[in-house]
Each structure stands twice: as structure tokens, then as C-alpha cells.
Scaffold this active site. Structure first.
Site, mmCIF file in Angstrom:
data_model
loop_
_atom_site.group_PDB
_atom_site.id
_atom_site.type_symbol
_atom_site.label_atom_id
_atom_site.label_comp_id
_atom_site.label_asym_id
_atom_site.label_seq_id
_atom_site.Cartn_x
_atom_site.Cartn_y
_atom_site.Cartn_z
ATOM 1 N N GLY A 9 0.787 -1.359 0.080
ATOM 2 C CA GLY A 9 0.065 -0.077 0.053
ATOM 3 C C GLY A 9 1.017 1.214 -0.054
ATOM 4 O O GLY A 9 0.438 2.349 0.349
ATOM 5 N N GLN A 82 -8.621 -2.580 0.144
ATOM 6 C CA GLN A 82 -9.642 -1.937 -0.273
ATOM 7 C C GLN A 82 -10.034 -1.348 0.651
ATOM 8 O O GLN A 82 -10.808 -1.817 1.760
ATOM 9 C CB GLN A 82 -10.632 -2.939 -1.065
ATOM 10 C CG GLN A 82 -11.580 -2.372 -2.013
ATOM 11 C CD GLN A 82 -12.634 -1.331 -1.175
ATOM 12 O OE1 GLN A 82 -12.297 0.056 -1.341
ATOM 13 N NE2 GLN A 82 -13.479 -1.678 -0.271
ATOM 14 N N SER A 124 -8.499 -1.315 11.933
ATOM 15 C CA SER A 124 -9.631 -0.130 12.030
ATOM 16 C C SER A 124 -10.439 0.063 13.102
ATOM 17 O O SER A 124 -11.010 -1.116 13.574
ATOM 18 C CB SER A 124 -10.148 -0.263 10.586
ATOM 19 O OG SER A 124 -11.403 0.694 10.408
ATOM 20 N N GLU A 126 -13.305 0.794 12.428
ATOM 21 C CA GLU A 126 -14.513 0.290 11.741
ATOM 22 C C GLU A 126 -14.762 -1.048 12.574
ATOM 23 O O GLU A 126 -15.944 -1.593 12.370
ATOM 24 C CB GLU A 126 -14.457 0.063 10.384
ATOM 25 C CG GLU A 126 -14.602 1.683 9.626
ATOM 26 C CD GLU A 126 -16.260 1.979 9.863
ATOM 27 O OE1 GLU A 126 -16.947 1.011 9.310
ATOM 28 O OE2 GLU A 126 -16.407 3.039 10.164
ATOM 29 N N TYR A 148 -16.199 -4.354 4.612
ATOM 30 C CA TYR A 148 -14.863 -3.859 5.023
ATOM 31 C C TYR A 148 -14.426 -3.991 6.409
ATOM 32 O O TYR A 148 -13.301 -4.808 6.308
ATOM 33 C CB TYR A 148 -14.626 -2.466 4.767
ATOM 34 C CG TYR A 148 -13.266 -1.710 5.202
ATOM 35 C CD1 TYR A 148 -12.412 -1.709 4.653
ATOM 36 C CD2 TYR A 148 -13.577 -0.942 6.326
ATOM 37 C CE1 TYR A 148 -11.150 -1.255 5.010
ATOM 38 C CE2 TYR A 148 -12.319 -0.270 7.036
ATOM 39 C CZ TYR A 148 -11.403 -0.470 6.563
ATOM 40 O OH TYR A 148 -10.165 0.008 6.774
ATOM 41 N N GLY A 184 -7.322 9.859 0.229
ATOM 42 C CA GLY A 184 -8.109 9.873 -1.186
ATOM 43 C C GLY A 184 -9.275 10.737 -1.316
ATOM 44 O O GLY A 184 -9.995 11.063 -0.429
ATOM 45 N N ARG A 216 -16.422 11.627 13.836
ATOM 46 C CA ARG A 216 -15.540 10.916 13.778
ATOM 47 C C ARG A 216 -14.477 11.255 14.548
ATOM 48 O O ARG A 216 -14.236 12.438 14.902
ATOM 49 C CB ARG A 216 -14.821 10.779 12.491
ATOM 50 C CG ARG A 216 -15.786 9.960 11.538
ATOM 51 C CD ARG A 216 -15.565 8.398 11.534
ATOM 52 N NE ARG A 216 -16.073 7.507 11.011
ATOM 53 C CZ ARG A 216 -17.420 7.180 11.018
ATOM 54 N NH1 ARG A 216 -18.202 7.366 12.165
ATOM 55 N NH2 ARG A 216 -17.811 6.183 10.156
#
Ligand code: NDP
Ligand code: GDR
Length: 334
Positions: A9, A82, A124, A126, A148, A184, A216
Site C-alpha cells: 500500500g 480496499q 481499523s 470500523e 470492509y 483519497g 469521527r
């Protein structure tokens, strides 16, 4: 002998900052990039010739084995994935192949090539998903809620498993959102700063966003890659939550970005159901005390500074023509 690292990455936001950081620490830096990686080479073009790029894909275990065998790094940082949550709904199987199984391919190649290689996995926040409590620490249970984050939970546990059952020095750093001018363009922070800059320059008239109430824990990517390296320098491997411990809403981010440009955000922002995701009932908020106490890690960039840094960078880059003349060496190297 100088330490050496292989960064998967490397063309991404974190990979580019980590490569810079490791070079400054005296490392020989190798990066893994996909043959199809054409869009993001600009993030590492300034490292011209100082990193060695190897062409491979996390889907290709033979390629990973070969590169590890040839390079023999002392450390591997697995940042490739991803990474966009909505895409993980559009491509759930592909996301699992890369973001989950890619980690196993890499760990098993390490086990076969050299068990002394130290391994960092980018976990993460997440993974906490529909958390029961906030803030979240290393002991908070995971409850992922999109393909994800399910893939990231798999990668977390396979990392722990190779550590506990195979004796690898493997760490899973559980990263909360971190941003930068290299973020990104599809992620909300960059979308906001880039569109705000375009509006300021007369290149756009509107910013369409999803949930402005979503909150966040946002930090600066440069700080987070430093924590990755610190994790691999400890006597014992472990897992660490990395975040600021501070919450801000998307609305606050918007307001701060537009205010920095002397614009009133209410004249430009529209809520669009296309981008809407329900906010967490329990917010994703880091408790980074273990990283602070054991690693001595702490963030150095405040929320407002981060927003302003990103707005300023977008304003500067949109004001000048795109220069792609330095990407040739990368294409040849790959
Ligand atoms: P980016 O999306 O900027 O970069 C992702 C990288 O993965 C790119 O270099 C991309 O290469 C590469 N990649 C994607 N698919 C493959 C594949 N099949 N084989 C090899 N490489 C691949 O992510 P970030 O830098 O922001 O994040 C780094 C890591 O940290 C990721 O694993 C992410 O999930 C995790 N993370 C990030 C957070 C954040 O807030 N930034 C928070 C929590 C975790 P290409 O150029 O070819 O697309
Ligand atoms: P996230 O980042 O999903 O947290 O994943 P993203 O920036 O996409 O969303 C953050 C929050 O903003 C809200 N939002 C919008 N998001 C996007 N992308 N576009 C919009 O228009 C918009 N409007 C509101 C979202 O609903 C969400 O609540 C990032 C990635 O880097 C992951 O790889 C990483 O694991 C996690 O952070 C931690």
C-alpha cells in the site's frame, strides 16, 4: 546492517508517509505496488529513486513469497487494502479477498521465508462498528457492520493467531480515522477541503454530502504512521488503539474548512441521500492510553490545524497545473 522494510500500500496515503518516515530513520525501503496502480503514483513521486518498487498484488501469494524471498526485509507493514466502506458493499467478495485473505497470504509467506520478520497490520476503528461503549480500547469487543470492517476483523485475528500460535512478532494497530492532504478524494474530509477550495477558486458551486451529524475521531496521518513503527520496536508484540480521543462532526469539519476560506458553508452545502450513512448510536472514539503509556505515542496535530493544512494544500494544488513528469521512474521500476 541497515534495517529494511517492505510496505504494502505504498502508493496510498499512509504508505507514502510511512516510506518517508522510514527513510528518515535510515531504513532501506521497498514498496509493493499493483501493476494497475496508475492513479496514485503522485503520492510517492517525490521519493524518486529512494524506494524500490516491486510489482505484486495481495491477491497473488506466489508474488508475495517471491518478493519477500528476494528482499528479506526486517519489517513488513501491511497497509494495502480496499479501504472505502461504500465500495465494500459494491464489491464484498473482492474486498474480502484483498482486505482479509491478503493478510493471510502475507503472514504465511513471512512464516515460510523468515519467522524473524516483524509484521504490522493496519487495523481499523470500523471493527468496533456498533460498539456498546465509548471510548473504545484494545479490550472493547468488535461488532463490524460492513464487508470492509468484517474483513479487517478477520485480518486482526489472523495477525493475533500467527503471533500466538506461530510465534511471529506481529502487531495489529487499530487506527481511527486519519487524514492529510494525501487523503483519497472519496473520503469525506478530502472531499470537503477539495470542493471548498474549488468553490473559492470559482471551479465549483456546490458541495453535496451525506450525514453532517456523523462524528469521527480524526487525526493526522503522519502521526499514525509513526505509531506503526513504534509498535514494531517494542520488546514484545501487542495490539494498540491509535486515535486522538476527540470527536468532531462532519458539520464541524465543513464549517472549519469554509471559515478558513472566509466562506459561509450554508451557501454551498447540500445534503444528498446518495452519500448518506446512518451515524453510530455509540460514537467511534479512541481511548489511546495504552499507546501513550507503552509507546510514548501521542498526536501532534490538532483538529483545526489538520483541516487548515488540508484546505491550504488543496488550494495550492488546484491553483497550479498538474505535473506528472516525475512518474516515469516509478512505471519503469514497477
Ligand atoms: P489508501 O486507500 O490511501 O491506500 C490503500 C493502498 O492499498 C493503495 O496503495 C492501494 O494501491 C493498495 N491496494 C489496494 N488493493 C490492493 C491489492 N489488491 N494489492 C496490493 N495493493 C493494494 O489507504 P490509507 O493509506 O488511508 O490506509 C492504509 C491502511 O490503513 C489501509 O489498510 C486502511 O484500511 C487502514 N486504515 C486507514 C485509516 C484511515 O483513516 N486512513 C483508518 C483505519 C485503518 P493502488 O494505488 O493500486 O490503489
Ligand atoms: P470512514 O471514512 O467510512 O470512516 O472510513 P469516510 O471519510 O468515508 O466517512 C466518514 C464519515 O463521514 C460521513 N459522510 C460522508 N462520507 C463520505 N465518504 N462522503 C460523503 O459525502 C459523506 N457525508 C458524510 C460518513 O457517513 C462517515 O460517517 C475511513 C477509511 O479510511 C477506512 O478505511 C478506515 O478504516 C476508517 O476510516 C477508520
Amino acid at each position: 546492517m541497515a534495517p529494511s522494510a517492505l510496505v504494502t500500500g505504498i502508493t496510498g496515503q499512509d504508505g507514502s508517509y510511512l516510506a518517508e518516515f522510514l527513510l528518515a530513520q535510515g531504513y532501506t525501503v521497498h514498496g509493493l505496488a499493483r501493476a494497475t496502480s496508475t492513479g496514485n503514483l503522485e503520492r510517492i513521486q517525490h521519493l524518486d529513486g529512494r524506494v524500490t518498487i516491486h510489482e505484486a498484488d495481495l491477491l497473488d501469494e506466489g508474488g508475495l513469497f517471491r518478493i519477500l524471498h528476494d528482499v528479506r526485509p526486517t519489517e513488513v507493514y501491511n497497509l494495502a487494502a480496499q479501504t472505502f466502506v461504500p465500495t465494500s458493499w459494491a464489491k464484498p467478495v473482492f474486498t474480502s479477498e484483498v482486505t482479509a485473505l491478503g493478510t493471510t497470504r502475507l503472514l504465511d509467506a513471512i512464516r515460510q521465508v523468515d519467522e524473524n520478520i516483524r509484521f504490522y497490520q493496519a487495523g481499523s476503528s470500523e471493527m468496533f462498528g456498533r460498539a456498546h461503549s465509548a471510548p473504545q480500547s484494545e479490550t472493547t469487543p468488535f461488532w463490524p457492520r460492513n464487508p470492509y470492517s468484517v474483513a479487517k476483523v478477520y485480518s486482526h485475528w489472523i495477525t493475533v493467531t500467527y503471533r500466538e500460535s506461530r510465534g511471529l512478532f506481529a502487531c495489529s494497530g487499530i487506527l481511527f480515522n486519519h487524514e492529510s492532504p494525501r487523503r483519497g478524494k472519496e473520503f469525506v474530509t478530502r472531499k470537503i477541503t477539495r470542493t471548498a477550495a474549488k468553490i473559492k477558486l470559482g471551479l465549483a458551486t456546490e458541495l453535496r454530502l451525506g450525514n453532517l451529524q456523523a462524528r469521527r475521531d480524526w487525526g493526522f496521518a503522519g502521526d499514525y504512521v509513526r505509531s506503526m513503527w513504534m509498535q514494531l520496536q517494542q520488546d514484545e508484540p501487542s495490539d494498540y488503539v491509535i486515535g486522538t480521543g476527540e470527536l468532531h462532526s462532519v458539520g464541524e469539519f465543513v464549517e472549519t474548512a469554509f471559515a478558513h476560506l472566509n466562506l459561509d458553508w450554508r451557501n454551498y452545502v447540500a445534503v444528498d441521500p446518495e452519500f448518506y450513512r446512518p451515524a453510530e448510536t455509540v460514537p467511534l472514539l479512541a481511548d489511546p492510553s495504552q499507546a501513550r503509556d507503552r509507546l510514548g505515542w501521542q498526536p501532534t496535530v490538532e483538529f483545526e490545524q489538520l483541516v487548515q493544512m488540508m484546505v491550504d494544500a488543496d488550494l495550492a494544488s488546484l491553483s497550479q497545473p498538474l505535473d506528472t513528469s516525475h512518474t516515469d521512474w516509478l512505471r519503469k521500476a514497477a
